[in-house]
Design a protein around this motif. Structure first.
Motif, short mmCIF file in Angstrom:
data_model
loop_
_atom_site.label_atom_id
_atom_site.label_comp_id
_atom_site.label_asym_id
_atom_site.label_seq_id
_atom_site.Cartn_x
_atom_site.Cartn_y
_atom_site.Cartn_z
N GLY A 140 0.78 -1.23 0.00
CA GLY A 140 0.00 0.00 0.00
C GLY A 140 0.81 1.28 0.00
O GLY A 140 0.25 2.37 -0.04
N LEU A 141 2.15 1.18 0.03
CA LEU A 141 2.99 2.37 0.02
C LEU A 141 2.80 3.12 -1.29
O LEU A 141 2.93 2.56 -2.37
N ARG A 142 2.47 4.41 -1.18
CA ARG A 142 2.26 5.24 -2.36
C ARG A 142 3.20 6.42 -2.31
O ARG A 142 3.30 7.10 -1.28
N VAL A 143 3.90 6.67 -3.39
CA VAL A 143 4.87 7.76 -3.45
C VAL A 143 4.20 9.01 -4.01
O VAL A 143 3.49 8.93 -5.02
N PRO A 144 4.39 10.18 -3.39
CA PRO A 144 3.81 11.42 -3.95
C PRO A 144 4.25 11.64 -5.39
O PRO A 144 5.37 11.27 -5.78
N GLU A 145 3.38 12.27 -6.18
CA GLU A 145 3.66 12.45 -7.60
C GLU A 145 4.99 13.17 -7.84
O GLU A 145 5.74 12.83 -8.76
N LEU A 146 5.27 14.18 -7.03
CA LEU A 146 6.53 14.92 -7.16
C LEU A 146 7.73 13.99 -7.00
O LEU A 146 8.68 14.03 -7.79
N ILE A 147 7.68 13.14 -5.98
CA ILE A 147 8.78 12.22 -5.72
C ILE A 147 8.82 11.12 -6.77
O ILE A 147 9.90 10.69 -7.20
N GLU A 148 7.66 10.67 -7.23
CA GLU A 148 7.60 9.65 -8.28
C GLU A 148 8.30 10.16 -9.54
O GLU A 148 9.05 9.41 -10.19
N LEU A 149 8.06 11.40 -9.88
CA LEU A 149 8.69 11.99 -11.07
C LEU A 149 10.20 11.99 -10.94
O LEU A 149 10.92 11.56 -11.86
N PHE A 150 10.71 12.47 -9.80
CA PHE A 150 12.15 12.60 -9.64
C PHE A 150 12.84 11.27 -9.33
O PHE A 150 14.06 11.16 -9.48
N SER A 151 12.09 10.27 -8.90
CA SER A 151 12.70 8.97 -8.59
C SER A 151 12.70 8.03 -9.79
O SER A 151 13.32 6.97 -9.76
N LEU A 179 -2.23 18.58 -2.87
CA LEU A 179 -2.66 17.19 -2.72
C LEU A 179 -2.38 16.67 -1.31
O LEU A 179 -3.18 15.92 -0.74
N LEU A 180 -1.25 17.07 -0.74
CA LEU A 180 -0.90 16.62 0.61
C LEU A 180 -1.79 17.24 1.68
O LEU A 180 -1.87 16.73 2.79
N PRO A 251 -2.29 10.90 2.49
CA PRO A 251 -2.77 10.14 1.33
C PRO A 251 -1.69 9.25 0.69
O PRO A 251 -2.00 8.49 -0.22
N TYR A 252 -0.47 9.33 1.17
CA TYR A 252 0.63 8.58 0.57
C TYR A 252 1.22 7.58 1.58
O TYR A 252 1.06 6.38 1.43
N LEU A 253 1.92 8.08 2.59
CA LEU A 253 2.45 7.20 3.63
C LEU A 253 1.35 7.02 4.68
O LEU A 253 1.43 7.50 5.80
N HIS A 254 0.32 6.30 4.28
CA HIS A 254 -0.88 6.22 5.12
C HIS A 254 -0.72 5.17 6.21
O HIS A 254 0.34 4.56 6.37
N LEU A 255 -1.78 4.96 6.94
CA LEU A 255 -1.73 4.14 8.15
C LEU A 255 -1.33 2.69 7.87
O LEU A 255 -0.74 2.03 8.73
N SER A 256 -1.61 2.19 6.68
CA SER A 256 -1.22 0.81 6.37
C SER A 256 0.29 0.64 6.40
O SER A 256 0.80 -0.44 6.72
N VAL A 257 1.04 1.71 6.06
CA VAL A 257 2.50 1.65 6.12
C VAL A 257 2.95 1.51 7.56
O VAL A 257 3.83 0.71 7.89
N ALA A 258 2.33 2.29 8.45
CA ALA A 258 2.66 2.20 9.88
C ALA A 258 2.34 0.82 10.43
O ALA A 258 3.13 0.24 11.20
N LYS A 259 1.21 0.29 10.06
CA LYS A 259 0.81 -1.02 10.58
C LYS A 259 1.74 -2.13 10.06
O LYS A 259 2.00 -3.10 10.77
#
Length: 295
Positions: A140-151, A179-180, A251-259
């Motif tokens: 479920g890890l989702r990368v912000p669009e800005l970071i997705e572009l540069f990565s 968006l954030l 909306p990106y590093l959401h709670l599923s990442v923490a869990k």
């Protein structure tokens, strides 16, 4: 949450030699294991300025680091920035300030430095705190669009085009910032734009700017996640307490990442707060109250 911005307490500024330059450090006096505040990108250590006053008022020591290439730290020509280099920045500061025990606090891309410092130096780490951060692969890890572009290696020419045009890059930052902010309350949104905007903007408007460090660090994001996934057995075996403070409206590093992180750690606590990606800004009073429990 109050609407009055807390006053930052007095601090001592340090310049700590590290690799090809020196890093800017703000040390706030106090006792107990020092909270060593680590930022992600594209911001700097000032993202902790709302939570620091409550920690210091309670008598705790805080050390805020701008990683090399960001904020007030040096931005040497030709420097090679990396996630291992950031761990080295933390090691250099801990040694220079003669900190016997620390609590690395990693937000966003500062998470790997916080955890990997603890894995390398468990005897010097009292605990680790992560706030809406990442480490290895996570469902479920989702990368912000800005970071997705540069990565994305395939989109490097497009990313560099944005970076070389201040007006277009500013548009891209504003797009991501909006968006954030989704999911925040009105009071949180107002505070978010008023406080966080200048922190990020100043990172890129200053000369030399953080643009080179930002571009290099984001380009290594996927490799870092892969490298940390390979360390997951060591992570699982660690006895260092891990405390997760998570904004549930991210909306990106959401709670599923923490869990997922919680499921992998041996000694872990999870504290969910009504906040977005920057809980230390959106819910700074609650975050400070939680942090003061950690020793």
């Amino acid at each position: 949450m109050t609407t009055t911005t807390p006053t930052l307490p007095a601090f001592v500024e340090h310049r700590v030699p590290c690799g090809s330059g020196s890093v800017a450090v703000r040390e706030f006096a106090g006792t107990g294991p020092a909270f060593v505040a680590l930022h992600g990108f594209p911001d700097d250590s000032h993202i902790y300025d709302l939570v620091i006053p409550s920690l210091v008022a309670a008598g705790r020591r805080v050390v805020a680091i701008d990683f090399l290439g960001f904020g007030g730290s040096d931005k040497p020509v030709g420097a090679r920035y990396s996630f291992p280099q950031q761990v080295g920045d933390v090691e250099a500061v801990v040694d220079a300030l003669q900190l016997e025990k620390v609590i690395p606090v990693g937000h966003d891309a500062g998470g790997p430095a916080a955890i990997n410092f603890a894995l390398k130096h468990p005897d010097r780490t009292s605990a680790v705190v992560l706030m809406n951060a990442f480490y290895g692969d996570s469902p479920g890890l989702r990368v912000p669009e800005l970071i997705e572009l540069f990565s994305s290696r395939e989109l490097q020419s497009l990313a560099m085009h944005f970076l070389q045009s201040p007006q277009q890059f500013a548009w891209l930052i504003e797009f991501q910032r909006n968006l954030l902010a989704e999911g925040l309350t009105k009071a949180q949104r107002d505070n978010y734009f008023e406080f966080l905007g200048p922190v990020i903007d100043n990172n890129f408007r200053q000369q030399p700017s953080a643009a080179v460090a930002f571009a290099q660090m984001t380009s290594q994001l996927r490799e870092e996640v892969t490298a940390n996934t390979a360390r997951i057995v060591e992570f699982r075996r660690s006895n260092v307490p891990l405390h997760l403070i998570w904004g549930d409206a991210d909306p990106y590093l959401h709670l599923s990442v923490a869990k997922h992180l919680q499921s992998q750690a041996k000694n872990v606590s999870l504290h969910v707060v009504g906040a977005g990606h920057w809980p230390q800004i959106d819910a700074y009073e609650e975050v400070a109250e939680i942090m003061l429990k950690f020793r």
